[in-house]
Enzyme design. Structure first.
Site, PDB file in Angstrom:
ATOM      1  CG  HIS A 144      87.625   3.431  79.142  1.00 39.24           C
ATOM      2  ND1 HIS A 144      87.572   4.679  79.726  1.00 39.24           N
ATOM      3  CD2 HIS A 144      88.634   2.766  79.770  1.00 39.24           C
ATOM      4  CE1 HIS A 144      88.517   4.774  80.658  1.00 39.24           C
ATOM      5  NE2 HIS A 144      89.177   3.618  80.710  1.00 39.24           N
TER       6      HIS A 144
ATOM      7  N   PRO B 204      80.939  11.749  78.612  1.00 43.68           N
ATOM      8  CG  PRO B 204      79.413  12.395  80.234  1.00 43.68           C
ATOM      9  CD  PRO B 204      80.842  11.986  80.053  1.00 43.68           C
TER      10      PRO B 204
ATOM     11  CG  ASP C 167      89.746  13.275  78.352  1.00 40.52           C
ATOM     12  OD1 ASP C 167      90.837  13.839  78.549  1.00 40.52           O
ATOM     13  OD2 ASP C 167      89.575  12.409  77.474  1.00 40.52           O
TER      14      ASP C 167
ATOM     15  CG  HIS D 280      92.130   6.007  84.419  1.00 44.43           C
ATOM     16  ND1 HIS D 280      90.758   6.141  84.488  1.00 44.43           N
ATOM     17  CD2 HIS D 280      92.365   5.081  83.451  1.00 44.43           C
ATOM     18  CE1 HIS D 280      90.194   5.334  83.598  1.00 44.43           C
ATOM     19  NE2 HIS D 280      91.152   4.677  82.946  1.00 44.43           N
TER      20      HIS D 280
ATOM     21  CD  GLU E 188      96.151   5.173  82.341  1.00 46.69           C
ATOM     22  OE1 GLU E 188      95.794   6.301  82.761  1.00 46.69           O
ATOM     23  OE2 GLU E 188      95.648   4.618  81.376  1.00 46.69           O
TER      24      GLU E 188
ATOM     25  CG  ASP F 293      91.702   0.251  80.302  1.00 52.27           C
ATOM     26  OD1 ASP F 293      90.771   1.024  80.565  1.00 52.27           O
ATOM     27  OD2 ASP F 293      92.882   0.608  80.270  1.00 52.27           O
ATOM     28  CG  ASP F 294      90.237   0.902  76.372  1.00 48.65           C
ATOM     29  OD1 ASP F 294      89.274   1.640  76.131  1.00 48.65           O
ATOM     30  OD2 ASP F 294      91.120   1.180  77.208  1.00 48.65           O
TER      31      ASP F 294
HETATM   32  P1  IMP Z   1      84.636   6.762  75.974  1.00 46.23           P
HETATM   33  O1  IMP Z   1      84.841   7.607  77.181  1.00 46.23           O
HETATM   34  O2  IMP Z   1      83.501   5.799  76.069  1.00 46.23           O
HETATM   35  O3  IMP Z   1      84.522   7.599  74.721  1.00 46.23           O
HETATM   36  O4  IMP Z   1      85.935   5.845  75.828  1.00 46.23           O
HETATM   37  C1  IMP Z   1      87.145   6.308  75.267  1.00 46.23           C
HETATM   38  C2  IMP Z   1      87.875   7.234  76.190  1.00 46.23           C
HETATM   39  O5  IMP Z   1      88.222   6.560  77.369  1.00 46.23           O
HETATM   40  C3  IMP Z   1      89.228   7.713  75.625  1.00 46.23           C
HETATM   41  O6  IMP Z   1      89.089   8.897  74.908  1.00 46.23           O
HETATM   42  C4  IMP Z   1      90.080   7.934  76.855  1.00 46.23           C
HETATM   43  O7  IMP Z   1      89.942   9.235  77.338  1.00 46.23           O
HETATM   44  C5  IMP Z   1      89.470   6.997  77.857  1.00 46.23           C
HETATM   45  N1  IMP Z   1      90.325   5.824  78.054  1.00 46.23           N
HETATM   46  C6  IMP Z   1      90.229   4.616  77.490  1.00 46.23           C
HETATM   47  N2  IMP Z   1      91.199   3.807  77.939  1.00 46.23           N
HETATM   48  C7  IMP Z   1      91.934   4.528  78.805  1.00 46.23           C
HETATM   49  C8  IMP Z   1      93.070   4.245  79.596  1.00 46.23           C
HETATM   50  O8  IMP Z   1      93.657   3.162  79.607  1.00 46.23           O
HETATM   51  N3  IMP Z   1      93.538   5.285  80.345  1.00 46.23           N
HETATM   52  C9  IMP Z   1      92.952   6.492  80.387  1.00 46.23           C
HETATM   53  N4  IMP Z   1      91.885   6.778  79.668  1.00 46.23           N
HETATM   54  C10 IMP Z   1      91.375   5.815  78.879  1.00 46.23           C
HETATM   55 ZN    ZN Z   2      90.849   2.936  81.742  1.00 42.84          ZN
END
Ligand code: IMP
Ligand code: ZN
Length: 348
Positions: A19, A108, A150, A209, A212, A293-294
């Site tokens: 992400h 977005p 989301d 996803h 989870e 993931d992050d």
């Molecule tokens: P963005 O979409 O680039 O803003 O990245 C952050 C977003 O990714 C968060 O607000 C989450 O909705 C989503 N996200 C990040 N890591 C996870 C995860 O492990 N599970 C589900 N959603 C995630």
């Molecule tokens: Zn993820």
């Protein structure tokens, strides 16, 4: 050959589940914060990222993790400059870790204070990717974008994401994702969006996803998600035997497994050695792709994820190389990119 002979950073790797906002390093967020402070921009009492998210703190769980974005990171990354700066930094970090192909995903969003629309948000990221790839002596990293729905979104917002996929397909966007807090639901309202994506834009990759958390691991939800015919699924933790069999029956589906995220966030019981990577990596019907993931939150770059599976599951150098190589089959980036990767990824 002993696995400690593998240089995991030098190993050319494929990252398919990252992400964007969660991949920004704390140092980079700190730079954004400093610049905004110097410019006298109002930061609504936002703390320095190095204080808010101290270096070395990686134990975010599902309760503390999601608010980090809506209440903090999105307030820092709130204009074109910050979005470009953080995207370039994320690309540099993946390239420095030996990633040669990256599918970055992002939800977005508008940036009201900067007058940015969702389409301009996507455009800004794509132009940062193009800028990165056109620099002299560019590393071999090639990046594509996946747009995320989301779970908190309405069906209308999800359709908006699909419209953006259509608008930017062929210009760097290759997939559609369902992400977000697994405790939020239900997800049925998104069915028509994902079905329309499959029907009207069949080349677009679908990744979801999946299982989870316990709340998002009911058989009902998982069968619904599988009925959208995803090409890949992420996390894949809370499965009944029936769902396990169903995944195998469908065949050649990519499983994006994120060990450090799952362990640090307490999403699985036990440590690395009890991660379900051990159950899946040898299953022929599926293709496991290790992912971060992050990395900005959980602090484990992809090279370390490979080191972890080598250590905890005894993979040999040949196993490691074939694990990366199998991932080529489930990228969304097209045949030409697959050919490029076949030339780059190590054979044992
Ligand atoms: P963005 O979409 O680039 O803003 O990245 C952050 C977003 O990714 C968060 O607000 C989450 O909705 C989503 N996200 C990040 N890591 C996870 C995860 O492990 N599970 C589900 N959603 C995630
Ligand atoms: Zn993820």
């Amino acid at each position: 050959m002993a696995v400690d002979a593998v240089d995991f950073k030098a190993l050319p790797k494929i990252e398919l589940h990252a992400h964007l906002s969660g991949s920004i390093s704390r140092q980079c967020l700190h730079e954004v914060w400093l610049k905004k402070k110097e410019n006298g921009e109002i930061l609504d009492g936002l703390q320095d990222p190095l204080v808010e998210m101290p270096l070395g703190k990686h134990d975010y769980d599902l309760k503390t993790f999601f608010p980090l974005f809506s209440s903090y990171i999105y307030h820092l990354v709130n204009d074109i400059w910050a979005l470009r700066h953080t995207t370039l930094s994320v690309l540099r970090d993946f390239a420095a870790d030996g990633v040669v192909y990256l599918e970055l995903r992002t939800t977005p969003r508008t940036m009201p204070s900067a007058g940015l629309t969702k389409a301009q948000y996507v455009e800004t990221i794509l132009s940062a990717i193009a800028e990165f790839e056109s620099q002299p002596n560019c590393p071999p990293l090639r990046t594509k974008l996946i747009l995320s729905v989301d779970r908190r979104n309405s069906a209308e917002e999800a359709y908006e994401v699909l419209t953006l996929c259509r608008q930017f397909y062929g210009k760097g966007v290759v997939g559609l994702d369902l992400c977000g807090d697994p405790e939020k639901g239900p997800i049925d309202k998104f069915g028509p969006v994902f079905e329309e994506a499959k029907r009207t834009l069949p080349e677009l990759g679908i990744t979801l996803h999946f299982a989870e958390a316990e709340a998002s691991g009911t058989e009902e939800e998982l069968l619904t998600l599988l009925s959208w015919k995803p090409d890949r699924i992420g996390h894949v933790i809370h499965l009944s035997d029936k769902i396990r069999e169903e995944i195998k029956r469908r065949g050649v589906m990519g499983l994006e497994l994120c060990l450090s995220c799952n362990v640090h966030a307490g999403m699985i019981c036990g440590g690395f050695e009890s991660h379900h990577f051990g159950e899946w990596w040898k299953v022929e019907e599926t293709i496991v792709v290790l992912s971060t993931d992050d990395v900005g939150v959980f602090g484990s770059p992809l090279s370390n994820e490979y080191a972890l599976v080598a250590k905890h599951f005894g993979l040999t150098r040949a196993d490691i190389c074939s694990l990366v190589r199998r991932g080529i089959d489930v990228i969304f980036g097209g045949d030409e990119e697959k050919e490029r990767l076949k030339g780059l990824i190590w054979t044992a």
